[in-house]
Design an enzyme around this catalytic site. Sequence first.
Site, PDB file in Angstrom:
ATOM      1  N   HIS A 192       0.676   4.377  -2.740  1.00  0.00           N
ATOM      2  CA  HIS A 192       0.341   5.739  -2.332  1.00  0.00           C
ATOM      3  C   HIS A 192       1.502   6.706  -2.555  1.00  0.00           C
ATOM      4  O   HIS A 192       1.287   7.903  -2.741  1.00  0.00           O
ATOM      5  CB  HIS A 192      -0.088   5.753  -0.864  1.00  0.00           C
ATOM      6  CG  HIS A 192      -1.501   5.297  -0.667  1.00  0.00           C
ATOM      7  ND1 HIS A 192      -2.463   6.075  -0.051  1.00  0.00           N
ATOM      8  CD2 HIS A 192      -2.127   4.146  -1.025  1.00  0.00           C
ATOM      9  CE1 HIS A 192      -3.615   5.417  -0.036  1.00  0.00           C
ATOM     10  NE2 HIS A 192      -3.435   4.246  -0.618  1.00  0.00           N
ATOM     11  N   ARG A 202       0.834  -1.205   0.000  1.00  0.00           N
ATOM     12  CA  ARG A 202       0.000   0.000   0.000  1.00  0.00           C
ATOM     13  C   ARG A 202       0.867   1.253   0.000  1.00  0.00           C
ATOM     14  O   ARG A 202       0.555   2.252  -0.658  1.00  0.00           O
ATOM     15  CB  ARG A 202      -0.918  -0.008   1.225  1.00  0.00           C
ATOM     16  CG  ARG A 202      -1.956   1.105   1.176  1.00  0.00           C
ATOM     17  CD  ARG A 202      -3.003   0.959   2.239  1.00  0.00           C
ATOM     18  NE  ARG A 202      -3.986   2.021   2.121  1.00  0.00           N
ATOM     19  CZ  ARG A 202      -4.471   2.713   3.139  1.00  0.00           C
ATOM     20  NH1 ARG A 202      -4.076   2.453   4.375  1.00  0.00           N
ATOM     21  NH2 ARG A 202      -5.356   3.663   2.942  1.00  0.00           N
ATOM     22  N   ASN A 214      -4.199   8.962   3.711  1.00  0.00           N
ATOM     23  CA  ASN A 214      -2.905   8.346   4.017  1.00  0.00           C
ATOM     24  C   ASN A 214      -2.709   8.043   5.504  1.00  0.00           C
ATOM     25  O   ASN A 214      -1.682   7.463   5.879  1.00  0.00           O
ATOM     26  CB  ASN A 214      -1.763   9.258   3.554  1.00  0.00           C
ATOM     27  CG  ASN A 214      -1.535   9.175   2.054  1.00  0.00           C
ATOM     28  OD1 ASN A 214      -1.785   8.141   1.436  1.00  0.00           O
ATOM     29  ND2 ASN A 214      -1.078  10.267   1.466  1.00  0.00           N
ATOM     30  N   HIS A 222      -4.492  -6.605  -3.491  1.00  0.00           N
ATOM     31  CA  HIS A 222      -5.473  -6.818  -2.432  1.00  0.00           C
ATOM     32  C   HIS A 222      -5.565  -8.279  -2.002  1.00  0.00           C
ATOM     33  O   HIS A 222      -6.393  -8.617  -1.157  1.00  0.00           O
ATOM     34  CB  HIS A 222      -6.847  -6.318  -2.882  1.00  0.00           C
ATOM     35  CG  HIS A 222      -6.976  -4.833  -2.885  1.00  0.00           C
ATOM     36  ND1 HIS A 222      -8.028  -4.158  -3.474  1.00  0.00           N
ATOM     37  CD2 HIS A 222      -6.163  -3.868  -2.366  1.00  0.00           C
ATOM     38  CE1 HIS A 222      -7.870  -2.857  -3.323  1.00  0.00           C
ATOM     39  NE2 HIS A 222      -6.741  -2.653  -2.661  1.00  0.00           N
TER      40      HIS A 222
END
Length: 325
Positions: A69, A65, A94, A192
Amino acid sequence: METRTLILSKTLSCLFCVFYFVASVSATLSFNFYAASCPTAEFLIRNTVTSSSSNDPSIPGKLLRLVFHDCFVEGCDASLMLQGNNTEQTDPGNRSVGGYSVIESAKRVLELFCPGTVSCADIIALAARDAVEIAGGPVIPIPTGRRDGMVSVASNVRPNIVDTSFTMDEMVKIFSAKGLSLLDLVVLSGAHTVGAAHCNTFRDRFQQDSMGKLIDKTIDSSYANELMKQCPSGDMASVTVNIDPETSMVFDNQYYKNLLVHKGLFQSDSVLLNDDSTRKFVEDFANDQELFFESWGQSFMKLTSVGVKTGDEGEIRRICAATNA
């Protein structure tokens, strides 16, 4: 068979595109970039990720992740690592991102062996790459030579990251702006297959109407009932559930199998099955893990090459949380 052949054809053609894409980013982004300046760099990063993952099995999902980001805002330049008022870390999107301590740990070790040499941006990309392998995924060679950015602004976050409630059109728009294709979107969504999510990020998926029926008809009812049990109504911001309810700590193709039985946790997952343009990709990856792994390597290479800074751009930070200035 016809669909698999089509995807294999696209995958092979994309393989050339990937290497062309990486080569066109910059002549200084290359494989074995640290061979002379810090030959143990990748080994030291891998050791840090392995040790951290042994102590906390959730680390691979957090590092994946983190790289998404970071790369989607300002490019893959570790801008997400910068701390302070109004930085990317302060944006609500975030605040639940983790894995920072792993990157900082690797940086401290590298500064002892090769001071001022290895960028935080490269550490993030390599740590995420290693996290996939540690969780059972493919071994991926990726080029290095990224430099660290010096700009981190909270207002840049929301226009550039994918929200879990996004439609297909909204996701395609953002991915396309990063030079990532529809196939990349489906492949990279496979991240995921590991990790967890806070209940408040998908609460709409199990809301009921006045008759007690699910408002969202695209999610399996038994799965929705299980989510309701795991997510207390008064504490959704702090409680987490596994994104993949079957093999949450293993990087595999179970994510796509879950989608086929309508057990995608987020709306942004479910639309991949419900949209005609992506359904065939989902079906093929669900049926062929090797195909998913091959595609993952290519799409991940493209992801970690988005907006990189090289040469004289940016800097090599001494610590990842602050610029050198």
